[in-house]
Design an enzyme around this catalytic site. Structure first.
Site, PDB file in Angstrom:
ATOM      1  N   MET A 183      27.145  37.160  42.597  1.00 28.14           N
ATOM      2  CA  MET A 183      26.497  36.074  41.867  1.00 28.14           C
ATOM      3  C   MET A 183      26.323  34.859  42.773  1.00 28.14           C
ATOM      4  O   MET A 183      26.096  33.749  42.290  1.00 28.14           O
ATOM      5  CB  MET A 183      27.300  35.706  40.622  1.00 28.14           C
ATOM      6  CG  MET A 183      27.287  36.799  39.564  1.00 28.14           C
ATOM      7  SD  MET A 183      27.555  36.192  37.882  1.00 28.14           S
ATOM      8  CE  MET A 183      29.137  35.387  38.038  1.00 28.14           C
ATOM      9  N   ALA A 198      34.244  33.768  52.442  1.00 27.21           N
ATOM     10  CA  ALA A 198      34.783  34.756  53.378  1.00 27.21           C
ATOM     11  C   ALA A 198      35.220  36.044  52.692  1.00 27.21           C
ATOM     12  O   ALA A 198      35.264  37.103  53.327  1.00 27.21           O
ATOM     13  CB  ALA A 198      35.952  34.154  54.152  1.00 27.21           C
ATOM     14  N   HIS A 241      33.515  37.542  50.222  1.00 25.20           N
ATOM     15  CA  HIS A 241      32.273  38.318  50.249  1.00 25.20           C
ATOM     16  C   HIS A 241      31.980  38.796  51.674  1.00 25.20           C
ATOM     17  O   HIS A 241      31.551  39.934  51.895  1.00 25.20           O
ATOM     18  CB  HIS A 241      31.095  37.466  49.769  1.00 25.20           C
ATOM     19  CG  HIS A 241      31.192  37.016  48.345  1.00 25.20           C
ATOM     20  ND1 HIS A 241      31.499  35.725  48.011  1.00 25.20           N
ATOM     21  CD2 HIS A 241      31.010  37.678  47.171  1.00 25.20           C
ATOM     22  CE1 HIS A 241      31.500  35.592  46.698  1.00 25.20           C
ATOM     23  NE2 HIS A 241      31.210  36.767  46.162  1.00 25.20           N
ATOM     24  N   GLN A 248      26.687  38.397  31.275  1.00 22.92           N
ATOM     25  CA  GLN A 248      28.141  38.501  31.392  1.00 22.92           C
ATOM     26  C   GLN A 248      28.862  37.190  31.129  1.00 22.92           C
ATOM     27  O   GLN A 248      30.076  37.100  31.335  1.00 22.92           O
ATOM     28  CB  GLN A 248      28.537  39.057  32.762  1.00 22.92           C
ATOM     29  CG  GLN A 248      28.219  38.184  33.955  1.00 22.92           C
ATOM     30  CD  GLN A 248      28.412  38.931  35.269  1.00 22.92           C
ATOM     31  OE1 GLN A 248      27.612  39.803  35.609  1.00 22.92           O
ATOM     32  NE2 GLN A 248      29.465  38.597  36.013  1.00 22.92           N
ATOM     33  N   LYS A 299      39.453  42.323  44.154  1.00 19.38           N
ATOM     34  CA  LYS A 299      40.020  41.162  43.458  1.00 19.38           C
ATOM     35  C   LYS A 299      39.913  41.319  41.950  1.00 19.38           C
ATOM     36  O   LYS A 299      40.870  41.089  41.221  1.00 19.38           O
ATOM     37  CB  LYS A 299      39.320  39.880  43.895  1.00 19.38           C
ATOM     38  CG  LYS A 299      39.789  38.650  43.124  1.00 19.38           C
ATOM     39  CD  LYS A 299      39.075  37.407  43.579  1.00 19.38           C
ATOM     40  CE  LYS A 299      39.489  36.212  42.734  1.00 19.38           C
ATOM     41  NZ  LYS A 299      38.947  36.305  41.357  1.00 19.38           N
ATOM     42  N   GLN A 340      36.969  45.210  36.882  1.00 21.38           N
ATOM     43  CA  GLN A 340      35.535  45.379  37.108  1.00 21.38           C
ATOM     44  C   GLN A 340      35.260  46.552  38.038  1.00 21.38           C
ATOM     45  O   GLN A 340      34.326  47.333  37.813  1.00 21.38           O
ATOM     46  CB  GLN A 340      34.957  44.095  37.704  1.00 21.38           C
ATOM     47  CG  GLN A 340      33.479  44.180  38.052  1.00 21.38           C
ATOM     48  CD  GLN A 340      32.916  42.835  38.463  1.00 21.38           C
ATOM     49  OE1 GLN A 340      32.604  42.010  37.619  1.00 21.38           O
ATOM     50  NE2 GLN A 340      32.801  42.610  39.769  1.00 21.38           N
ATOM     51  N   VAL A 363      40.834  39.262  49.571  1.00 20.61           N
ATOM     52  CA  VAL A 363      40.995  38.333  50.695  1.00 20.61           C
ATOM     53  C   VAL A 363      41.626  37.051  50.163  1.00 20.61           C
ATOM     54  O   VAL A 363      41.208  36.527  49.124  1.00 20.61           O
ATOM     55  CB  VAL A 363      39.644  38.026  51.366  1.00 20.61           C
ATOM     56  CG1 VAL A 363      39.824  37.065  52.537  1.00 20.61           C
ATOM     57  CG2 VAL A 363      38.991  39.321  51.838  1.00 20.61           C
TER      58      VAL A 363
END
Length: 483
Positions: free
Chosen positions: A4, A9, A11, A34, A126, A130, A153
């Site tokens: 989104m 970092a 991603h 969502q 994370k 999902q 991360v």
């Protein structure tokens, strides 16, 4: 790689991992389906120019930022083809507090898959719930897409990277570090972690939305009976919602790979174990070792009474040598090649069928696997030796394919190669003996996944096993060793 936007970092780490497999397309789309009525759709961070810089820096080949009209031509407020996630997958954790959220997630990802048609879908661990749900989606839609997860991360103080972290004031940012700290502390003493974790989070000043412990695969509540579980929490830090998790492990991962003779179990299991840093327990070599000893002593392989005394002082050692080579010692003698001879192959099923042999070796195998951290292959690993393994796979192939592999193996080892029809008959008879014997017959465990390997090379089988493992054991819980 669907996002989104507001790339960071976290991603970038996913982009970098994915780019090793081929060109990476990053999508940036703030999905209205969502977000709930009182959530942050209107103020969600949007920074396309910055996203372009981040995506390029981390190795993306392209960035695509479609409009709502492109994704939902019939309207995004109430898309007519919204996909419904099974209730069991969204009854707990974030799904309970955000009704309709995951239906919106799978609907947009299904649209992206239709429009892009990728070979792989890369996601972060994370948001574990999902990730599990999107794996369900790909299977539900029968898409030829491989789902890959990348470990969470974190900042230096442990806070998981998130686009919403930028909502935090300096004081709230300092406070937010208490979330991962409390989760880490809750993994300690083996008691029920939920009350203590909830108390720690409240004492730190958070508004606690949930603290739950679930099975990482089914997302259903669990306790210590589940060897690897997910301890997850969602809190409010000011007005900002933060989620995080930790994995609780009562032992290290345990993998059971069963299957008929000639299915290639030893070869792929050894490589799979090395890939994931697991100990390789070759139970087949253990049974072959006993068979070699029986033949060496001139004992009839069908005479269990005569075999039993040989087991009293039996010492079978399996050692890994450089280059992935396995050395097998029986009472100190190296029998690594001898146990692969046609004579041993012809007799191992009869020897392994004796109760005394299976009981003696099963005790040794269970002792080796009591702390986990290993993968074992054989005929009854998932049913008799490690019935509580985290992953059970029934690795098989047709008789024709197994005969072809057996002929190649014999040729490479310097043994005479029988006619293909004779090999097929031998393998079929071995299957019959193994599956009909009274003691621990060959069978697929009820919760094992069948993997038919016809037409697959070794690397493809290993990759399939790794994906199955990662569906159950997160990278964060059991990191892949650096090569």
């Amino acid at each position: 790689m669907p996002t989104m936007g507001a790339l960071h970092a976290g991603h970038g780490t996913v982009i970098r991992a994915a780019s090793a497999m081929g060109p990476v397309l990053v999508s940036v789309f703030v999905n209205p389906l969502q977000f709930g009525p009182d959530e942050d759709l209107a103020r969600y961070p949007r920074s396309l120019e910055s996203d372009l810089v981040v995506a390029e820096r981390w190795g993306a080949a392209a960035l695509w930022a479609p409009s709502v009209e492109q994704i939902y031509p019939q309207g995004g407020e109430r898309h007519p083809s919204t996909i419904q996630v099974p209730p069991g997958l969204q009854k707990h954790l974030c799904g309970a507090a955000r009704p309709g959220h995951f239906d919106g997630v799978v609907t947009v990802v299904a649209r992206l898959l239709d429009l892009v048609r990728p070979r792989q879908l890369w996601l972060g661990e994370k948001d574990w719930q999902q990730l599990v749900i999107l794996r369900w989606l790909v299977a539900h839609l029968a898409r030829p897409v491989i789902v890959q997860g990348v470990a969470t991360v974190r900042e230096a103080d442990g806070l998981a990277l998130s686009s919403r972290n930028q909502y935090l004031s300096p004081d709230q940012r300092r406070m937010a570090a208490a979330l991962p700290e409390a989760l880490h502390a809750a993994r300690g003493d083996g008691s029920d972690p939920i009350p203590a974790l909830r108390g720690s989070l409240s004492d730190a000043g958070f508004e606690v939305e949930y603290v739950q412990r679930v099975d990482p695969c089914t997302l259903q509540p669990c306790g210590d009976e589940t060897a690897i579980s997910l301890l997850a929490a969602a809190v409010r830090c000011g007005s900002t919602r933060l989620i995080d998790h930790a994995f609780l492990m009562t032992r290290q991962p345990l993998v059971a790979i069963d299957g008929p003779a000639g299915a290639g179990k030893s070869t792929v299991t050894r490589a799979f174990a090395e890939r994931l840093g697991l100990v390789y327990l070759d139970t087949g070599a253990m049974y072959r070792s006993v068979t070699w000893l029986v033949l060496e002593r001139g004992v009839n392989p069908s005479d269990g009474v005569a075999i039993e005394p040989l087991l009293k002082d039996l010492d079978v050692q399996l050692q890994s040598l450089p280059g992935g080579v396995q050395q097998v010692l029986v009472n100190g003698e190296d029998v690594s090649s001898a146990i692969r001879s046609p004579d041993v192959t012809a007799s191992v099923s009869a020897v392994a069928a004796h109760r005394c042999v299976r009981q003696a070796l099963t005790v040794q195998q269970k002792s080796m696997g009591s702390k986990g951290g290993l993968v074992a292959e054989g005929r009854d690993i998932g049913t008799a030796v490690f019935p509580h393994a985290d992953l059970k796979v029934f690795l098989t192939a047709t008789v024709t394919e197994r005969a072809r592999r057996r002929a190649l193996d014999l040729e490479q080892r310097g043994f005479a190669v029988p006619e293909r029809a004779e090999l097929e008959a031998q393998i079929a008879e071995r299957d019959r003996l193994d599956s009909t014997r009274e003691e621990a017959p060959l069978m697929q465990a009820d919760d094992a996944i069948e993997l038919v390997t016809d037409g697959m090379d070794i690397d493809a089988v290993i990759e399939a096993l790794v994906r199955l493992f990662r569906e159950r054991v997160a990278e964060e819980a059991w990191p892949t060793p650096q090569r």
